[in-house]
Design a protein around this motif. Structure first.
Motif, PDB file in Angstrom:
ATOM      1  N   SER A 123       0.827  -1.222   0.000  1.00 25.08           N
ATOM      2  CA  SER A 123       0.000   0.000   0.000  1.00 25.08           C
ATOM      3  C   SER A 123       0.851   1.258   0.000  1.00 25.08           C
ATOM      4  CB  SER A 123      -0.939   0.003   1.216  1.00 25.08           C
ATOM      5  OG  SER A 123      -1.984  -0.920   0.993  1.00 25.08           O
ATOM      6  N   THR A 461      -4.022  -6.161   1.509  1.00 25.87           N
ATOM      7  CA  THR A 461      -3.985  -5.637   0.145  1.00 25.87           C
ATOM      8  C   THR A 461      -4.933  -6.428  -0.764  1.00 25.87           C
ATOM      9  OG1 THR A 461      -2.694  -5.295  -1.847  1.00 25.87           O
ATOM     10  CG2 THR A 461      -1.846  -6.942  -0.333  1.00 25.87           C
ATOM     11  N   SER A 786      -9.165  -2.502   3.426  1.00 21.03           N
ATOM     12  CA  SER A 786      -8.007  -2.377   2.541  1.00 21.03           C
ATOM     13  C   SER A 786      -6.827  -1.831   3.328  1.00 21.03           C
ATOM     14  CB  SER A 786      -8.341  -1.421   1.397  1.00 21.03           C
ATOM     15  OG  SER A 786      -7.153  -1.094   0.709  1.00 21.03           O
ATOM     16  N   ASP A 788      -4.767   0.017   2.100  1.00 23.89           N
ATOM     17  CA  ASP A 788      -4.628   1.418   1.657  1.00 23.89           C
ATOM     18  C   ASP A 788      -5.240   2.361   2.702  1.00 23.89           C
ATOM     19  OD1 ASP A 788      -3.580   0.313  -0.626  1.00 23.89           O
ATOM     20  OD2 ASP A 788      -5.340   0.708  -1.879  1.00 23.89           O
TER      21      ASP A 788
END
Ligand code: PLP
Length: 808
Positions: A123, A461, A786, A788
């Protein structure tokens, strides 16, 4: 990148890097040629960003982790570069997947913690944050597990044997690390009182760099792993005296430091070599950061502006004392200024509430490895406790609990306290866990400074764990909502609109069946057990640990077995129970649980009375590679830890992201998964963490649950009867006796709610449309998980880090 260009690159690398003519090239040669070609493209991006990354005003995060579990690189790098399809075309008729499957994975971690670090690197690269992951290049990673006669057998993991194309050795950035010895004081040329450390040995840390490329971002981050080498390969004095063996001894001794990963998950192993490993990689990494800081023309006064350092659990916590040592001893900075910089540099992630996992080192051991650090820690502690005393005068209990030195009996250095005192922020890894960190683990630190506590719920991820490992589902999702969701997972919400669409549901079921069929083939090939892909795939894959309660799952299997035996016409939803996971080699109970699973499997799978209604499989050697085949095939995800014990879990997220429904307790991130997917799409059972605490406080008697529940009693008696152990009534007694007498993880209390909840699962699976609707909604609502999102939270709230725009 066109297929033609890739084809030429593969041919060139086969020729120049591998040195094999195409006519006789083996699949291994082709794998290497493709890997070199992919690495070239990653390197190209890496070099192009050099200036940007090293600009004087760029702030970087250093993610310090004793473990990284990246998984095989090739498939993921092709995906992230966006060249998988063209690579397939370039290979015209050759099997790319075969080549991808040949890669050994770097098993440089035990489980969730190391895999989390790898997800965060993915990420960080994808989101263009300047970052380095620092760790240890273990020569032998986590052992390979095989099963013999039902027992786990550990085999050394020789992952480097075929060579590792993804890494580049950087001997010019090697660092020297001191170990052992003593300290002495001296007066410097300005008349100041100083301390120096005279070690009794030094080792050299040589970095190996693996650039990790982001998903379609053109950006890379670096994984820099340190390998220990002897300061000199030979002691020439010994050699010249004719003592050849004496001369190489030092080399062997030094290289031991990065030789092997300690295979314990959630368990401390207080070995000297482990402390040396931790210090070794931390010292190399801190020196590397200092080097970079000075090379950019900055002074160390600005160290904390150039670097933020995340401590992934307490394994790298010695970094607090090491940075102080560097600043004070080597760079002659006043203590107060050095401490201010140190506190502004570090942040610490706590990963466990399990007391047996909280790291502490016996004082004499610590002092013999790191004599100067012990002095520094004493000084940090003295100043810190003075502050505490002024705020809480006379509260000696509080002072004892906050102290970095545990003096309640044999003296220890408490690494969590060191990390707490030396960091500006501490975070837990799921909302519930972060609350428990405040209220149960560190209540005194929380009283002292509540602002320091944060939560960052873990994430995974979606590239590796959906895009790469579940291409069928990825294509199906792309077909409905486009493909941008892989870098913006919240967009999966758009799938909600199709949850009731019968055509979409059928496609969804088809993909799941294809994935299950593929896994069934793998199961047959690896274990010989034939399973029916149309049965419910009930999956528990994770480290084997009593708190994760694989044996609760087994109690349910035996319950079904008993019911089928009692009623030959019983109809239940056919199920395949799949287990995977390694046990720490010294963890007797975990190893016995593996034996129990395999023994129950042997009996149940062969009993014609079962009519194949249930099958039990233990798939050996659970690792990232196998996980990628397992998650896409799961119908049901077992997340059944005792509430209050699992910090977060990440396997729970990956399984749900692949469309499995969860049966779980209110533990770790299960709580948030349930909130997100909706209570109606989650099978909840069991004690909450408050109820568990109350039960324990009131005097828990597990035997009462057993005696009050004839079915449970029957299950325990069946185990004790020797039915699963060829008549040996004692083999599994340590498990059953523990359950009846102590039951630390409350299986007896949670048994009946679990079995009842499993009955709900059984009924729900019969309505395939409704089940599929729930499965779609699970996936649609996983955006929060996620990595992220998690990395952005770290960057915004803890690191104060900004992404940089990579070169176009
Ligand atoms: N081990 C491996 C190989 C994994 O890939 C994962 C993934 O999350 C884990 C362990 C952690 O599993 P869990 O979160 O279920 O404990």
């Amino acid at each position: 990148m066109s297929p033609e260009i890739l084809k030429a690159a593969f041919a060139d690398n086969l020729n120049f890097a591998v040195g094999r003519p195409a006519e006789i090239a083996t699949p291994e040669d082709w794998y290497q040629a493709i890997a070199f070609s992919v690495r070239d493209r990653i390197m190209h991006r890496w070099v192009r960003q050099f200036e940007k990354r090293n600009a004087p005003d760029v702030r970087q995060v250093a993610y310090l982790s004793a473990e990284f579990l990246p998984g095989p690189h090739l498939g993921n790098s092709l995906l992230n570069l966006g060249i998988t399809d063209n690579a397939r075309k370039a290979l015209a008729g050759q099997d790319l997947d075969l080549y991808i499957g040949l890669e050994e994975e770097p098993g440089l971690g035990n489980g969730g913690l190391g895999r989390l670090a790898a997800c965060y690197l993915d990420s960080l690269a994808t989101l263009c944050y300047p970052a380095t992951g620092y760790g240890i290049r273990y020569e032998f990673g986590i052992f390979d597990q095989s099963i013999k006669d039902g027992w786990q057998v550990e085999v050394t993991d020789k992952w480097l044997l075929p060579g590792n194309i993804w890494e580049i050795k950087r001997p010019n950035f090697a660092q020297v690390v001191k170990i052992g010895g003593h300290t002495e004081t001296y007066t410097d040329e300005h008349g100041a009182f100083r301390v120096r450390w005279i070690p009794d040995r030094v080792v050299v840390g040589v970095p190996y760099d693996t650039p990790i490329v982001g998903y379609l971002s053109d950006s890379c981050v670096l994984l820099r792993l340190w390998s220990a080498e002897a300061a000199q390969s030979f002691d020439f004095a010994d050699f010249n005296r004719g003592d050849y063996y004496g001369a190489v001894e030092e080399k062997v001794f030094s290289e031991n430091i990065s030789k092997v990963l300690y295979p314990n998950d959630e368990q401390l192993e207080g070995k000297r070599l482990r402390l040396e490993q931790q210090y070794f990689f931390v010292a190399c990494s801190i020196k590397d950061m200092i080097r970079l800081c000075l090379r950019r023309g900055s002074t160390l006064e600005r160290f904390h502006e150039m670097f933020c350092v995340q401590l992934n659990d307490t394994h790298p916590a010695i970094a607090v004392a090491e940075l102080m040592r560097q600043l004070v001893d080597k760079y002659a900075m006043p203590w107060e200024r050095a401490w201010d910089i140190t506190r502004r540099t570090f942040s610490y992630t706590n990963h466990t509430l399990m007391p047996e996992a909280l790291e502490k080192w016996p004082l004499p051991l610590f002092g013999s490895v790191l004599p100067r650090h012990l002095e520094i820690i004493y000084e940090i502690n003295r100043r810190f406790l003075d502050e505490v005393r002024t705020r809480f005068p006379g509260d000696e209990g509080k002072i004892a609990r906050l102290s970095i030195i545990d003096e309640s009996g044999e003296k220890y250095v408490r690494m969590a306290n060191l990390a707490m005192v030396g960091s500006h922020t501490v975070n837990g890894v799921a909302a519930l866990h972060s609350e428990l960190v405040k209220t149960q683990l560190f209540p005194d630190f929380h009283d002292l400074d509540p602002k320091r506590f944060q939560n960052v719920t873990n994430g995974v991820t979606p590239r590796r764990f959906l895009g790469l490992s579940n291409p069928g589902l990825t294509r199906l999702i792309d077909g409905r909502i486009g493909d941008s969701w892989l870098s913006n997972l919240d967009r999966l919400r758009e799938l909600e609109a199709f949850a009731g669409d019968v055509g979409f549901q059928q496609d969804w079921m088809r993909v799941k069946l294809e994935n299950k069929t593929r896994l069934a083939r793998i199961i047959r090939d690896r274990t010989g057990v034939v399973v029916d892909p149309s049965s419910l795939f009930d999956i528990q894959v994770k480290r084997i640990h009593e708190y994760k309660r694989q044996h609760l799952n087994v109690l349910h299997i035996i319950t079904l077995y008993q019911r089928i035996k009692h009623d030959p016409r019983l109809q239940i939803t056919p199920r395949t129970f799949l287990f995977g996971g390694k046990a720490a080699p010294g963890y007797f109970m975990a190893k016995l649980i593996i034996k129990l699973i395999n023994s129950v499997a042997e009996t149940v799978n062969q009993d014609p009375a079962v009519r194949d209604l249930i099958k039990v499989v233990f798939l050996p050697d659970y690792n990232v590679k196998h996980a990628q085949n397992i998650y896409p095939a799961a119908d049901l995800s077992e997340q059944i830890s005792t509430a209050g014990k699992e910090a977060s879990g990440t396997g729970n997220m990956k399984l749900s992201l692949n469309g499995a429904l969860t049966i779980g307790t209110l533990d770790g991130a299960n709580v948030e998964i349930r909130e997100e997917v909706g209570a109606e799409n989650f099978f909840l059972f069991g004690l909450t963490c408050e109820q568990a605490a109350r039960l324990r406080a009131g005097g828990y008697n597990p035997g009462d649950y057993c005696h009050g529940d004839p079915e449970l009693r029957g299950v325990i008696e069946l185990i004790d009867s020797g039915l699963f152990s060829h008549g040996d009534r004692d083999l599994f007694r340590p498990i059953t006796a523990h359950l009846l007498e102590r039951d630390d993880y409350l299986l007896m209390a949670d048994y009946r709610p679990y079995v009842n909840c499993q009955q709900e699962v059984d009924h729900a699976y019969r309505d395939r449309h409704h089940w599929t609707r729930m499965s779609i909604l699970n996936v649609a609502r996983m955006g929060k998980f996620s990595s992220d999102r998690a990395v952005r939270e770290y960057a915004d709230n803890i690191w104060k880090l900004k992404p940089f725009a990579p070169e176009a």
